[in-house]
Write a protein that holds these residues in place. Structure first.
Motif, short mmCIF file in Angstrom:
data_model
loop_
_atom_site.label_atom_id
_atom_site.label_comp_id
_atom_site.label_asym_id
_atom_site.label_seq_id
_atom_site.Cartn_x
_atom_site.Cartn_y
_atom_site.Cartn_z
N GLY A 148 41.90 30.19 4.55
CA GLY A 148 41.88 31.35 5.43
C GLY A 148 43.25 31.69 5.96
O GLY A 148 43.62 32.88 6.07
N LEU A 149 44.04 30.66 6.29
CA LEU A 149 45.40 30.90 6.76
C LEU A 149 46.24 31.60 5.70
O LEU A 149 46.97 32.56 5.99
CB LEU A 149 46.05 29.58 7.16
CG LEU A 149 45.53 28.90 8.43
CD1 LEU A 149 46.13 27.51 8.58
CD2 LEU A 149 45.84 29.75 9.66
N PHE A 206 52.04 24.18 7.50
CA PHE A 206 53.45 24.48 7.74
C PHE A 206 53.68 26.01 7.73
O PHE A 206 54.42 26.54 8.57
CB PHE A 206 54.33 23.83 6.67
CG PHE A 206 54.48 22.34 6.86
CD1 PHE A 206 54.69 21.80 8.11
CD2 PHE A 206 54.43 21.48 5.76
CE1 PHE A 206 54.83 20.42 8.28
CE2 PHE A 206 54.57 20.12 5.92
CZ PHE A 206 54.77 19.58 7.17
N GLY A 207 53.06 26.70 6.77
CA GLY A 207 53.21 28.15 6.73
C GLY A 207 52.74 28.80 8.02
O GLY A 207 53.40 29.71 8.55
N ALA A 208 51.60 28.34 8.55
CA ALA A 208 51.07 28.90 9.79
C ALA A 208 51.95 28.56 10.98
O ALA A 208 52.15 29.38 11.88
CB ALA A 208 49.64 28.40 10.02
N THR A 254 34.03 32.07 0.06
CA THR A 254 34.05 31.07 1.13
C THR A 254 32.65 30.58 1.44
O THR A 254 32.40 29.36 1.54
CB THR A 254 34.70 31.67 2.40
OG1 THR A 254 36.05 32.03 2.11
CG2 THR A 254 34.67 30.67 3.55
N LEU A 255 31.72 31.51 1.59
CA LEU A 255 30.34 31.13 1.88
C LEU A 255 29.72 30.37 0.71
O LEU A 255 28.96 29.41 0.91
CB LEU A 255 29.51 32.38 2.19
CG LEU A 255 29.97 33.19 3.41
CD1 LEU A 255 29.15 34.47 3.55
CD2 LEU A 255 29.87 32.37 4.68
N SER A 265 38.99 33.73 10.82
CA SER A 265 37.78 33.48 11.61
C SER A 265 36.58 33.22 10.72
O SER A 265 35.72 32.39 11.04
CB SER A 265 37.52 34.66 12.54
OG SER A 265 38.56 34.82 13.49
N TRP A 266 36.50 33.91 9.59
CA TRP A 266 35.39 33.66 8.65
C TRP A 266 35.44 32.22 8.14
O TRP A 266 34.40 31.55 8.04
CB TRP A 266 35.49 34.63 7.46
CG TRP A 266 34.75 35.93 7.66
CD1 TRP A 266 35.29 37.17 7.81
CD2 TRP A 266 33.34 36.11 7.69
NE1 TRP A 266 34.30 38.11 7.95
CE2 TRP A 266 33.09 37.49 7.88
CE3 TRP A 266 32.24 35.25 7.58
CZ2 TRP A 266 31.80 38.02 7.96
CZ3 TRP A 266 30.96 35.77 7.66
CH2 TRP A 266 30.74 37.14 7.85
N THR A 267 36.62 31.74 7.80
CA THR A 267 36.70 30.38 7.28
C THR A 267 36.42 29.34 8.36
O THR A 267 35.81 28.31 8.09
CB THR A 267 38.08 30.11 6.65
OG1 THR A 267 39.11 30.37 7.61
CG2 THR A 267 38.30 31.00 5.43
N ILE A 268 36.83 29.61 9.60
CA ILE A 268 36.52 28.69 10.69
C ILE A 268 35.02 28.68 10.96
O ILE A 268 34.43 27.63 11.23
CB ILE A 268 37.30 29.08 11.96
CG1 ILE A 268 38.80 28.80 11.77
CG2 ILE A 268 36.78 28.32 13.18
CD1 ILE A 268 39.14 27.34 11.56
#
Length: 602
Positions: free
Chosen positions: A300-301, A437-439, A324-325, A234-237
């Protein structure tokens, strides 16, 4: 198109408030009477009228897969052509013009029609589950954002369909995905205008989605979800959405200026009276943040999935968020490293080189955090974990090759060669797609209720990784040999590089591309066949995450659904409508509500 979109919005506004969860409740324009007796309508009507975040996430995913297939077939035709120096494979299909059309379509499709939507698929489906929300803050806006994408794809691809129907009067856009002026201004092909309009629609869609995600994460979190324990995805989104708000409107403005130059004789990018370099500044001010718009959510994933199979919590949670920020902020200060060879002021070039080197630091922080999370962990090499490890390995190579390009002297030598193509494909294919693919494998039991064939899934990973290494290492070598990008044919002076050597490397690269393609065929077969015939998932913890204390919200929700399906008094109702037993009504966050219809403002 504009009048049509205004009409759609007006119609939806007349039907019901855009913030309402219940889809067309009590109205006759959508679900009709079914809303009073069923959770959702069946068949095509469900998918055309749904505002459920899970359904929209699935539609985003299917759309992205279709775009992935289109972009993949385009690049395979290009690779077959490049296996020989002369124009051979595509000679009877339009030659160099057709090749340039494939090149343009491949780049735009993979970045705008696959990369952004596949991320939206995961975020739409799982962000509300992870933060305990009932749905997105604006469910109808969420649906509108998706339905802008199919016409966008049709406009971008239109030239391929219209060329045989118009006798070549309308052809596929052949500007390359960067659309550099004055080439993109002077091409009279109407297919270019259609492509620009399609891009504009995709940008509007992404911007609407970004506003929705920001509003959702800020206002719809469950009471026990704070900024201190908000999940890393959620932070990355959230960061990605902020970047979209600043970047995509600029792209839209630049596209309008380009359309005005093409159709109304304005001179924004004219050689005399304007500036072709202005397009590069505007495009890359969008274009480089776009790289991080695409890569931050996959980071993030991986940060979310990798600890699950390491038996440990993510090492340095706060540092991953801070990095990330930091990437989000710094990404707007590096655009001119794409323009080192344009003759801009050396002092300006030096400042951009410094920031371009600096942005590697927060990326390296993430890499060390992932490696440290695995260090001394109890690793389980499931398919999601393999793709996460492949992501990290590819990131090291793709990232380091990018650091070299951030150096002005090196960039001046390698600019516009296949070295650049190899570098960003390590990122786009080796990172973004691998994380996707991992997600997909990780959350496949939740979305389908089935389990995939694990042996085929591992074949998919290993063939994909081998194909990536062969293909994109070959491109790095071609760059060192001086092979320019965007060329359908090639001829070399022996003093620069032996033609036979260049041809051999091209052929090896093409073999690698076929390995990648074969791996994706296995993946599609596995997903479809498992969905039809795969074993039912009966355990709400299919990955045994409770053993390490990492059974997270989305699997808790999944476990609740399985429990209800196994014979409780009433099934769980979807957040987007229907009536039933109020005592057993569960939202996506797993909480009981007192009424079957709930509005955000309540």
């Amino acid at each position: 198109m504009g009048v049509f979109l205004v009409g759609v919005v007006a119609l939806l506004s007349r039907m019901e408030d855009l913030r309402t969860y219940t889809p067309l409740a009590g109205g006759s324009a959508g679900y009709g009477d079914e809303t009073s007796t069923a959770h959702k309508p069946s068949g095509l009507i469900r998918w055309l009228t749904t505002v459920d975040h899970k359904d929209i996430g699935i539609m985003y995913g299917l759309y992205a897969v279709i775009a992935f297939v289109w972009g993949g077939l385009a690049v395979m035709l290009m690779r077959v052509e490049l296996a020989t120096p002369a124009m051979d494979a595509l000679a009877g299909m339009g030659g160099a013009n057709f090749y340039n059309g494939l090149l343009t379509s491949h780049g735009i499709t993979m970045l705008f029609l696959f990369g952004t939507p596949i991320i939206a698929a995961f975020s739409n489906y799982f962000i509300p589950l992870l933060i305990g929300a009932d749905d997105m803050a604006f469910p109808r806006v969420n649906a509108i954002a998706f339905w802008l994408l199919p016409p966008a794809a049709l406009l971008i691809w239109a030239g391929f369909f219209l060329a045989p129907l118009t006798g070549g009067a309308v052809e596929a856009a052949a500007t390359s995905w960067t659309m550099y002026t004055p080439l993109s201004v002077e091409q009279v092909n109407p297919g270019v205008d259609m492509m620009l309009l399609g891009l504009h629609l995709s940008g509007v869609s992404a911007t609407m989605g970004a506003i929705n995600f920001i509003a959702t994460i800020f206002t719809e979190r469950d009471g026990d979800v704070t900024w201190a324990n908000l999940d890393i995805f959620s932070w990355t989104i959230l960061t990605q959405s902020a970047l979209i708000l600043f970047a995509f409107p600029l792209l839209g403005s630049a596209l309008i200026m380009l359309l005005l130059d093409r159709n109304f004789a304005t001179t924004f990018f004219a050689v005399e009276g304007g500036s072709p370099i202005l397009w590069q500044h505007l495009f890359w001010f969008f274009g480089h943040p776009e790289v991080y718009i695409l890569v931050l959510p996959p980071m993030g994933l991986v940060s979310w999935i990798l600890p699950k199979f390491s038996g440990r919590k993510l090492f340095g949670y706060k540092f991953v968020i801070y990095s990330t920020l930091a990437i989000g902020v710094l990404s707007f200060g590096v655009w001119a490293h794409h323009m080192f060879s344009t003759g801009i002021d050396p002092r300006v070039r030096a400042s951009f080189m410094a920031v371009s080197l600096a942005i590697a630091i927060p990326s390296a922080v993430k890499t060390f955090n992932w490696i440290t999370t695995m260090w001394n962990g109890k690793l389980r090499l499931t398919t999601p974990m393999l793709f996460c490890i492949g992501f990290v390995a590819n990131f090291v190579i793709g990232g380091i090759t990018g650091v070299f390009l951030a150096s002005i002297p090196v960039d001046l030598v390698l600019h516009d060669t296949y070295y650049v193509v190899g570098h960003f494909h390590w990122i786009v294919m080796g990172m973004i797609t691998f994380a996707g693919f991992g997600a997909i494998y990780y959350w496949y039991p939740i979305v389908t209720g089935k389990m995939y064939q694990k042996t085929l899934a591992k074949w998919h990973f290993w063939l994909s990784e081998v194909g990536v290494v062969v293909t994109f290492f070959g491109m790095l070598i071609l760059g060192y040999l001086g092979m320019p990008r965007r060329y359908a044919t090639y001829e070399f002076n022996a003093a620069i590089a032996p033609l036979a050597e260049v041809t051999t490397v091209h052929q090896i690269t093409t073999v690698g591309a076929f390995i990648i393609m074969f791996a994706q065929i296995i993946w599609v077969w596995n997903m479809v066949q498992s969905y039809i015939e795969g074993p039912e998932v009966e355990d709400g913890d299919p990955w045994d995450l409770k053993e390490t204390g990492q059974h997270s919200r989305e699997f808790q929700w999944f476990e609740d659904q399985l429990t209800l399906d196994d014979g409780d008094d009433a099934p769980a109702l979807a957040a987007d409508g229907g009536e039933g037993d109020e005592e057993n009504l569960l939202t996506d966050g797993g909480e009981q509500l007192e009424s079957a219809v709930r509005r955000v403002d309540e």
